[in-house]
Design a protein around this motif. Structure first.
Motif, PDB file in Angstrom:
ATOM      1  N   GLU A  50      47.974  34.981  24.497  1.00  0.00           N
ATOM      2  CA  GLU A  50      48.485  34.583  25.815  1.00  0.00           C
ATOM      3  C   GLU A  50      49.006  35.763  26.617  1.00  0.00           C
ATOM      4  O   GLU A  50      48.846  35.807  27.832  1.00  0.00           O
ATOM      5  N   GLN A  51      49.630  36.711  25.960  1.00  0.00           N
ATOM      6  CA  GLN A  51      50.151  37.869  26.688  1.00  0.00           C
ATOM      7  C   GLN A  51      49.008  38.624  27.364  1.00  0.00           C
ATOM      8  O   GLN A  51      49.132  39.051  28.505  1.00  0.00           O
ATOM      9  N   ASP A  52      47.886  38.776  26.675  1.00  0.00           N
ATOM     10  CA  ASP A  52      46.731  39.447  27.266  1.00  0.00           C
ATOM     11  C   ASP A  52      46.183  38.658  28.442  1.00  0.00           C
ATOM     12  O   ASP A  52      45.748  39.245  29.432  1.00  0.00           O
ATOM     13  N   ILE A  53      46.195  37.345  28.342  1.00  0.00           N
ATOM     14  CA  ILE A  53      45.693  36.498  29.423  1.00  0.00           C
ATOM     15  C   ILE A  53      46.582  36.667  30.657  1.00  0.00           C
ATOM     16  O   ILE A  53      46.085  36.829  31.773  1.00  0.00           O
ATOM     17  N   GLU A  54      47.894  36.681  30.451  1.00  0.00           N
ATOM     18  CA  GLU A  54      48.817  36.876  31.571  1.00  0.00           C
ATOM     19  C   GLU A  54      48.641  38.258  32.189  1.00  0.00           C
ATOM     20  O   GLU A  54      48.640  38.404  33.406  1.00  0.00           O
ATOM     21  N   GLU A  55      48.465  39.274  31.350  1.00  0.00           N
ATOM     22  CA  GLU A  55      48.284  40.634  31.869  1.00  0.00           C
ATOM     23  C   GLU A  55      46.967  40.750  32.627  1.00  0.00           C
ATOM     24  O   GLU A  55      46.906  41.361  33.693  1.00  0.00           O
ATOM     25  N   PHE A  56      45.894  40.159  32.092  1.00  0.00           N
ATOM     26  CA  PHE A  56      44.604  40.180  32.776  1.00  0.00           C
ATOM     27  C   PHE A  56      44.720  39.510  34.141  1.00  0.00           C
ATOM     28  O   PHE A  56      44.242  40.044  35.146  1.00  0.00           O
ATOM     29  N   THR A  57      45.363  38.350  34.180  1.00  0.00           N
ATOM     30  CA  THR A  57      45.523  37.625  35.435  1.00  0.00           C
ATOM     31  C   THR A  57      46.295  38.460  36.450  1.00  0.00           C
ATOM     32  O   THR A  57      45.915  38.552  37.614  1.00  0.00           O
ATOM     33  N   SER A  58      47.361  39.083  36.002  1.00  0.00           N
ATOM     34  CA  SER A  58      48.168  39.928  36.887  1.00  0.00           C
ATOM     35  C   SER A  58      47.359  41.119  37.406  1.00  0.00           C
ATOM     36  O   SER A  58      47.371  41.417  38.603  1.00  0.00           O
ATOM     37  N   LEU A  59      46.649  41.794  36.519  1.00  0.00           N
ATOM     38  CA  LEU A  59      45.812  42.922  36.933  1.00  0.00           C
ATOM     39  C   LEU A  59      44.732  42.496  37.902  1.00  0.00           C
ATOM     40  O   LEU A  59      44.451  43.180  38.897  1.00  0.00           O
ATOM     41  N   LEU A  60      44.130  41.376  37.643  1.00  0.00           N
ATOM     42  CA  LEU A  60      43.064  40.869  38.502  1.00  0.00           C
ATOM     43  C   LEU A  60      43.595  40.548  39.897  1.00  0.00           C
ATOM     44  O   LEU A  60      43.043  40.994  40.902  1.00  0.00           O
ATOM     45  N   ILE A  61      44.680  39.802  39.964  1.00  0.00           N
ATOM     46  CA  ILE A  61      45.246  39.418  41.258  1.00  0.00           C
ATOM     47  C   ILE A  61      45.757  40.640  42.009  1.00  0.00           C
ATOM     48  O   ILE A  61      45.549  40.772  43.218  1.00  0.00           O
ATOM     49  N   ASN A  62      46.416  41.560  41.322  1.00  0.00           N
ATOM     50  CA  ASN A  62      46.902  42.767  41.986  1.00  0.00           C
ATOM     51  C   ASN A  62      45.759  43.635  42.497  1.00  0.00           C
ATOM     52  O   ASN A  62      45.902  44.302  43.519  1.00  0.00           O
ATOM     53  N   GLY A  63      44.640  43.605  41.798  1.00  0.00           N
ATOM     54  CA  GLY A  63      43.473  44.347  42.264  1.00  0.00           C
ATOM     55  C   GLY A  63      42.798  43.703  43.456  1.00  0.00           C
ATOM     56  O   GLY A  63      42.325  44.379  44.363  1.00  0.00           O
ATOM     57  N   VAL A  64      42.795  42.397  43.489  1.00  0.00           N
ATOM     58  CA  VAL A  64      42.155  41.671  44.592  1.00  0.00           C
ATOM     59  C   VAL A  64      43.070  41.636  45.808  1.00  0.00           C
ATOM     60  O   VAL A  64      42.610  41.753  46.941  1.00  0.00           O
ATOM     61  N   CYS A  65      44.359  41.472  45.592  1.00  0.00           N
ATOM     62  CA  CYS A  65      45.338  41.340  46.685  1.00  0.00           C
ATOM     63  C   CYS A  65      46.466  42.351  46.488  1.00  0.00           C
ATOM     64  O   CYS A  65      47.613  41.960  46.257  1.00  0.00           O
ATOM     65  N   PRO A  66      46.197  43.656  46.584  1.00  0.00           N
ATOM     66  CA  PRO A  66      47.222  44.644  46.265  1.00  0.00           C
ATOM     67  C   PRO A  66      48.433  44.638  47.201  1.00  0.00           C
ATOM     68  O   PRO A  66      49.509  45.054  46.802  1.00  0.00           O
ATOM     69  N   ASP A  67      48.286  44.165  48.423  1.00  0.00           N
ATOM     70  CA  ASP A  67      49.373  44.221  49.391  1.00  0.00           C
ATOM     71  C   ASP A  67      50.162  42.929  49.515  1.00  0.00           C
ATOM     72  O   ASP A  67      51.033  42.807  50.357  1.00  0.00           O
ATOM     73  N   THR A  68      49.841  41.945  48.670  1.00  0.00           N
ATOM     74  CA  THR A  68      50.507  40.644  48.747  1.00  0.00           C
ATOM     75  C   THR A  68      51.761  40.666  47.882  1.00  0.00           C
ATOM     76  O   THR A  68      51.685  40.974  46.692  1.00  0.00           O
ATOM     77  N   PRO A  69      52.922  40.357  48.466  1.00  0.00           N
ATOM     78  CA  PRO A  69      54.143  40.314  47.645  1.00  0.00           C
ATOM     79  C   PRO A  69      54.097  39.183  46.643  1.00  0.00           C
ATOM     80  O   PRO A  69      53.570  38.109  46.916  1.00  0.00           O
ATOM     81  N   ARG A  70      54.657  39.408  45.454  1.00  0.00           N
ATOM     82  CA  ARG A  70      54.668  38.379  44.412  1.00  0.00           C
ATOM     83  C   ARG A  70      56.092  38.032  44.039  1.00  0.00           C
ATOM     84  O   ARG A  70      56.930  38.760  43.868  1.00  0.00           O
TER      85      ARG A  70
END
Length: 70
Positions: A50-70
């Motif tokens: 699960e930790q890898d899944i959360e990290e992958f999701t975070s990396l993916l979203i940050n790569g697609v939307c780098p300027d969006t505040p989270r």
């Protein structure tokens, strides 16, 4: 394979329509990245990391939307 991508493709389109993803998002590449991660985990029997899944999701979203505040 196209049938398996129908629902995820709709989810991506909805996210773009709702402003959750940029309009210029490469839809097919995004889906390839998600499916690639999932298939790799399935084939290597790493479905419970699960930790890898959360990290992958975070990396993916940050790569697609780098300027969006989270």
């Amino acid at each position: 394979m196209e049938r398996r991508r129908e629902l995820p493709k709709k989810l991506v389109e909805n996210a773009i329509s709702n402003g959750e993803l940029p309009k210029d998002t490469n839809r097919e590449l995004l889906l390839d990245m998600i499916f690639g991660f999932c298939w790799y985990r399935l084939l290597t029997e790493q479905l419970t990391a699960e930790q890898d899944i959360e990290e992958f999701t975070s990396l993916l979203i940050n790569g697609v939307c780098p300027d969006t505040p989270r």
